[in-house]
Motif scaffolding. Sequence first.
Motif, PDB file in Angstrom:
ATOM      1  N   VAL B   6       0.868  -1.175   0.000  1.00  0.00           N
ATOM      2  CA  VAL B   6       0.000   0.000   0.000  1.00  0.00           C
ATOM      3  C   VAL B   6       0.903   1.221   0.000  1.00  0.00           C
ATOM      4  O   VAL B   6       1.971   1.220   0.595  1.00  0.00           O
ATOM      5  CB  VAL B   6      -0.886  -0.008   1.260  1.00  0.00           C
ATOM      6  CG1 VAL B   6      -1.878   1.138   1.223  1.00  0.00           C
ATOM      7  CG2 VAL B   6      -1.598  -1.333   1.373  1.00  0.00           C
ATOM      8  N   ASP B   7       0.466   2.226  -0.708  1.00  0.00           N
ATOM      9  CA  ASP B   7       1.258   3.441  -0.785  1.00  0.00           C
ATOM     10  C   ASP B   7       1.521   3.984   0.619  1.00  0.00           C
ATOM     11  O   ASP B   7       0.576   4.209   1.379  1.00  0.00           O
ATOM     12  CB  ASP B   7       0.467   4.470  -1.608  1.00  0.00           C
ATOM     13  CG  ASP B   7       1.342   5.618  -2.038  1.00  0.00           C
ATOM     14  OD1 ASP B   7       2.341   5.846  -1.353  1.00  0.00           O
ATOM     15  OD2 ASP B   7       1.013   6.258  -3.049  1.00  0.00           O
ATOM     16  N   PRO B   8       2.797   4.184   0.993  1.00  0.00           N
ATOM     17  CA  PRO B   8       3.075   4.700   2.329  1.00  0.00           C
ATOM     18  C   PRO B   8       2.461   6.065   2.577  1.00  0.00           C
ATOM     19  O   PRO B   8       2.244   6.463   3.718  1.00  0.00           O
ATOM     20  CB  PRO B   8       4.595   4.771   2.374  1.00  0.00           C
ATOM     21  CG  PRO B   8       5.055   4.658   0.975  1.00  0.00           C
ATOM     22  CD  PRO B   8       4.007   3.933   0.228  1.00  0.00           C
ATOM     23  N   VAL B   9       2.160   6.777   1.473  1.00  0.00           N
ATOM     24  CA  VAL B   9       1.539   8.084   1.648  1.00  0.00           C
ATOM     25  C   VAL B   9       0.215   7.943   2.394  1.00  0.00           C
ATOM     26  O   VAL B   9      -0.204   8.815   3.150  1.00  0.00           O
ATOM     27  CB  VAL B   9       1.324   8.753   0.265  1.00  0.00           C
ATOM     28  CG1 VAL B   9       0.427   9.958   0.374  1.00  0.00           C
ATOM     29  CG2 VAL B   9       2.661   9.133  -0.329  1.00  0.00           C
ATOM     30  N   VAL B  12       1.620   5.792   6.302  1.00  0.00           N
ATOM     31  CA  VAL B  12       2.681   6.212   7.207  1.00  0.00           C
ATOM     32  C   VAL B  12       2.522   7.686   7.540  1.00  0.00           C
ATOM     33  O   VAL B  12       2.380   8.503   6.633  1.00  0.00           O
ATOM     34  CB  VAL B  12       4.070   5.965   6.574  1.00  0.00           C
ATOM     35  CG1 VAL B  12       5.172   6.393   7.517  1.00  0.00           C
ATOM     36  CG2 VAL B  12       4.207   4.512   6.194  1.00  0.00           C
ATOM     37  N   PRO B  13       2.520   8.036   8.817  1.00  0.00           N
ATOM     38  CA  PRO B  13       2.379   9.444   9.176  1.00  0.00           C
ATOM     39  C   PRO B  13       3.516  10.263   8.553  1.00  0.00           C
ATOM     40  O   PRO B  13       4.630   9.787   8.442  1.00  0.00           O
ATOM     41  CB  PRO B  13       2.481   9.441  10.701  1.00  0.00           C
ATOM     42  CG  PRO B  13       2.397   8.025  11.114  1.00  0.00           C
ATOM     43  CD  PRO B  13       2.710   7.169   9.956  1.00  0.00           C
ATOM     44  N   ARG B  14       3.227  11.437   8.142  1.00  0.00           N
ATOM     45  CA  ARG B  14       4.189  12.390   7.604  1.00  0.00           C
ATOM     46  C   ARG B  14       4.718  12.020   6.217  1.00  0.00           C
ATOM     47  O   ARG B  14       5.498  12.755   5.632  1.00  0.00           O
ATOM     48  CB  ARG B  14       5.379  12.586   8.557  1.00  0.00           C
ATOM     49  CG  ARG B  14       5.626  14.063   8.813  1.00  0.00           C
ATOM     50  CD  ARG B  14       6.617  14.285   9.907  1.00  0.00           C
ATOM     51  NE  ARG B  14       7.985  14.273   9.443  1.00  0.00           N
ATOM     52  CZ  ARG B  14       8.988  14.820  10.099  1.00  0.00           C
ATOM     53  NH1 ARG B  14       8.769  15.435  11.234  1.00  0.00           N
ATOM     54  NH2 ARG B  14      10.211  14.769   9.661  1.00  0.00           N
ATOM     55  N   ALA B  15       4.333  10.855   5.691  1.00  0.00           N
ATOM     56  CA  ALA B  15       4.806  10.471   4.358  1.00  0.00           C
ATOM     57  C   ALA B  15       4.274  11.425   3.293  1.00  0.00           C
ATOM     58  O   ALA B  15       4.925  11.686   2.287  1.00  0.00           O
ATOM     59  CB  ALA B  15       4.404   9.043   4.039  1.00  0.00           C
ATOM     60  N   THR B  19       6.749  13.169   0.707  1.00  0.00           N
ATOM     61  CA  THR B  19       6.537  12.912  -0.721  1.00  0.00           C
ATOM     62  C   THR B  19       6.363  14.219  -1.493  1.00  0.00           C
ATOM     63  O   THR B  19       6.973  14.427  -2.539  1.00  0.00           O
ATOM     64  CB  THR B  19       5.289  12.023  -0.919  1.00  0.00           C
ATOM     65  OG1 THR B  19       5.484  10.824  -0.188  1.00  0.00           O
ATOM     66  CG2 THR B  19       5.078  11.693  -2.378  1.00  0.00           C
TER      67      THR B  19
END
Lengths: 635, 175
Positions: B6-9, B12-15, B19
């Motif tokens: 899955v897209d870390p955007v 993941v927090p702050r990704a 990005t």
Amino acid sequence: MTLIGGTLRRLLATGAAVFAVATLAAWLTLSAVWPRHPVTVRIRWTPATTDNQRADAERRFHLTSGRLDEGTTWEYRLTDPSTSNIRALVLHGAVDDTAHLNRLRYRPEFAQDRSRQLPAAAVATGAFGAIAFVLVTRRRRRTVAPPGPERPLPVVDDWTAPESGPAARRQERLWSLAVLGVAAPLTIVLCTAMWRTPYPISETVSLLEDVEIAQERSLLSFFDPTARSWYRPLYHLTWSVLWRGTETQSTSLQAFKLFQILSAAVLILLLVRCVRPRTAFDAAAAAFALAVLVGMPGFRDNLELPLLMTLVGMPIALMLWWLMERPAAWWHGPSMVVLVLVAIGFKEQGLVLVPILLVAWWMGAPGVGRGTAAAVTAVALVYLTVRFGAAGSWRPFEQDVGLGFQVVAADDAFERFGAFPWWLYAYNAVSTAGNILFSEPSNGRFLTIRDALQGTIAPWQVNHVLSSLALTGLIAWWGVQVMRRDRGCAWSPESRVVVLAVIAVAASGTLGFNYARDRLGGMSVVFYALAAFHAVRAAAWRLTPPGTSGGLVVGLFLLAAAWQIRAVGTIEDVRAASEASQREWITALASRRADFADRTRYLRILESMAGQGLDPAAARRSTYPEWAASLLGEQ
Amino acid sequence: MTAPDVDPVNTVPRAHLVTWLMAAPALVGALGLAAIEGGGLMRPASPLTAPPPGRSFADTLRNGSVEEAYAHVKAGQDPNAPLPFRDPDLTAGREVMVTPLLVAVAAGQANTVMMLLSFGADLDAPGNARAACLADRLGHDDIAAGIRRNGRPLVDVPCDTRPPESGPRLLSFLD
């Protein structure tokens, strides 16, 4: 106690490193932006000095805007504050006394001495940066909770991974298209500028004359290794085929130019294909890597018409890498051997691919078999045997050599180093590698350092050196992480990129032993860009957890911006080359006609090419504001 | 240790922030280039892409670039036709009729001299015969050599070897 001592030592070592980097960065930046004003001085002339003598002295010592102060004392603006000029002024017989000059050091007083203020400010900035870093680090240690288990560095999954299913491929296509969309304006403008660049007189007309003469004998003459000290049979063959296969000379010139443009465009497309972005996160890193590819001196220098030899080899290097990392298939081996042969046939720099392929096989790249490695080794051995068999006619130095701040003519280099050229060969090899990694030296000359010492460094030079230093440092950090991670396991695609990038830089440097040129680093540019993709992706991943330094996130942004500026600068560089080429046609036609009056073939080609050389639609540099132009490049 | 499916955007927090910051320069560069180059195509007189405004041939020969001078010749300016020329330094502000080649030589514009010789300046034309002599007198050795090598005059004109008089360079030569 030991723990405290160790912590202190680490802190001091890191502080010293931050101090050194911040001082260097401040020095380079300040050199570019610190304004240089004429120095205000007062001079009391001896009473015996006549007006004419004073006027002569004013001209000689660059004293301007003279204003009589009192008696024989005048106030001036000194426009040449060099030590030699001030020494000569102070010691001149007509000068009785001076003010605002240090008469012992022969420098302006400190308040007006840019060359002393600048290092002082740089050191102060470095010290401030180091102290701030130490304080921030200590504060963070006190306030941030101990980190949990370190998040693993995400691996770019390989082609054989089970998750490479249809959904992943759809994502890959989507994000690849997004990256290509972002890169489209840069690519299109770059290709258009190349298309509108005239062929220069030098390099092209003689080359076409040679091709015409050779093809009247036999096409096989292009493959004669004794004909020249360089061996580029496929390059000459391409010209010959286009020369014969098209109806007009103009068409063949356009076809060749199209070939060169397509090589550059395919290289950009292939890089996106090879990094396989599957997420927005990957796509951002891929856009960064594209800017690195286009902004590198090794790419930029290879765009010069009609020298496409290495530009053909660069996409071939990426094709090889793509084949090496895919699951093995029967056609991989023959394809790889053919690709290596084509790259070598266009230029000697294609030999870089031989160690690349062998090391990839040794590191277990799935697409390379033992037979392929053996075949490529055989190709290289045959090539080297044939070339060295014809080495008797080679001169120790084929072209002018950059050395330090100077250019040494080939004949002078022979005089000075001919008896034992190995030191200069080593210098050239290291220079080529240095240009790839640090953008300095350029063509063997340390021009950025020279300009910094003379206080004439430009913003683009600061940008090139600092962005290269930072990115090479980032790649080194990532490389160490990856090699540590893979220690004791099978090599991953990422660890192969690390090693292949190192091999490519070393091999490019070695092959550039005879003379250093930026373009000789072309083959390693693709591996540097691949490594940049992985390194920046890994670094960005590390910065995602809340609590990581905001300064590092900003640093990553600045690095991306610096490389984007370099990429746009490449367009202006192509346009500047276009202007230079047209200027040559405008100014050198008469001299070429006179110099080559006895070579009718040369004159015929010269006259037939004049139309494209003088075309008013030739690419021109954009008239950006001065600050932007100075950031984009020298041109 | 596989790449995130899955897209870390999205996970993941702050990704998101990282990005966007990574991609922002490329996006700004793409939009900026598209705007500037597109604007240049739509409006050829765009200040970022248009050539500098034109000036007279005489002024161009004195102060302009070789490309500007060539544009005048290409537009039909006769490289052998004398033109009115006035300059505070070269003619003390007096207007004289002089050939383009002599103006370029007096101004020390080596590239422009070579351009004129390439595109029709004739050393046998009236006024041009002593161009190399003028270059000699002004100490422009490279220009003098270029004229003699590339101009190929039918008749070699001997140069006046008297030392140059002080005063405006071109005017004193013409006198």
